[in-house]
Design an enzyme around this catalytic site. Structure first.
Site, PDB file in Angstrom:
ATOM      1  NE  ARG A  13       1.365 -11.120  10.441  1.00  0.00           N
ATOM      2  CZ  ARG A  13       1.462 -12.037   9.425  1.00  0.00           C
ATOM      3  NH1 ARG A  13       1.921 -13.346  10.127  1.00  0.00           N
ATOM      4  NH2 ARG A  13       1.418 -12.026   8.347  1.00  0.00           N
ATOM      5  CE  LYS A  37      -2.429 -10.295   9.655  1.00  0.00           C
ATOM      6  NZ  LYS A  37      -2.278  -9.416   8.735  1.00  0.00           N
ATOM      7  CG  HIS A 108       4.859  -3.671  12.109  1.00  0.00           C
ATOM      8  ND1 HIS A 108       4.303  -4.828  11.553  1.00  0.00           N
ATOM      9  CD2 HIS A 108       5.110  -2.745  11.002  1.00  0.00           C
ATOM     10  CE1 HIS A 108       4.226  -5.063  10.380  1.00  0.00           C
ATOM     11  NE2 HIS A 108       4.734  -3.683   9.985  1.00  0.00           N
ATOM     12  NE  ARG A 111       5.407  -9.138  10.225  1.00  0.00           N
ATOM     13  CZ  ARG A 111       5.256 -10.263  10.023  1.00  0.00           C
ATOM     14  NH1 ARG A 111       5.870 -11.092  10.563  1.00  0.00           N
ATOM     15  NH2 ARG A 111       4.752 -10.668   8.658  1.00  0.00           N
ATOM     16  CG  HIS A 134       4.138 -11.254   3.978  1.00  0.00           C
ATOM     17  ND1 HIS A 134       5.120 -10.325   3.945  1.00  0.00           N
ATOM     18  CD2 HIS A 134       3.647 -10.583   5.262  1.00  0.00           C
ATOM     19  CE1 HIS A 134       4.915  -9.486   4.822  1.00  0.00           C
ATOM     20  NE2 HIS A 134       4.341  -9.631   5.865  1.00  0.00           N
ATOM     21  CE1 TYR A 143       8.510  -5.018   6.638  1.00  0.00           C
ATOM     22  CE2 TYR A 143       7.397  -6.404   5.220  1.00  0.00           C
ATOM     23  CZ  TYR A 143       7.469  -5.953   6.408  1.00  0.00           C
ATOM     24  OH  TYR A 143       6.497  -6.179   7.427  1.00  0.00           O
TER      25      TYR A 143
END
Length: 162
Positions: A13, A37, A108, A111, A134, A143
């Protein structure tokens, strides 16, 4: 170019990219320690092409940007401070304007391309989930839509009874 290579090679990211410190790099192994994250850490791959660009950036451009300052940030702005998310977008936009490409490329998008290329190359969804950082598999399943569309197109174009 180094920023684009790093985003594509690792699937980071943009917020992860700009928070990288020089101490997070392990060019010998070909990985970078990423804080994603929720403060979760993971190792992201870099690949040979990316490593070459990073080595060049570290030896030439980063030294020039630093001047006599010291900073742990890997990617620096023109003042020698940490590069921002917005700064990355501006750099990518500038590169696209200089290229013959007629598409809009965002951090993005790089990514997304990273994940799509892995899936098209045969990587399993769990591995891609881990590489993207994730927490939920459902975030990664987005995806697979592009890959399924591509497979359907190949089927319709090549199978005699499609």
């Amino acid at each position: 170019r180094t920023i684009i290579e790093t985003l594509y090679a690792s699937g980071l990211r943009v917020s992860e990219l700009v928070s990288l410190n020089i101490t997070d790099l392990n060019l010998e192994v070909g990985s970078v320690l990423v804080t994603g994250k929720g403060g979760r850490e993971r190792l992201a791959p870099l690949g040979e092409e990316c490593i070459g660009w990073l080595e060049s950036y570290l030896e030439i451009s980063r030294r020039r940007l630093l001047g006599k300052q010291e900073h742990l940030a890997l990617f620096l702005n023109r003042n020698g401070g940490r590069l921002s998310d917005r700064g990355v977008r501006l750099i990518i936009d500038k590169c696209i304007l200089k290229s013959p490409l007629e598409i809009d490329i965002s951090p993005h998008w790089l990514r997304h391309t990273f994940a799509t290329h892995l899936l098209e190359g045969g990587a399993d969804l769990r591995s891609v989930q881990e590489l993207l950082g994730h927490r939920c598999l459902s975030s990664t399943q987005v995806y697979t839509h592009v890959t399924n569309l591509r497979l359907r197109k190949i089927y319709h174009n090549t199978h005699p009874r499609a």
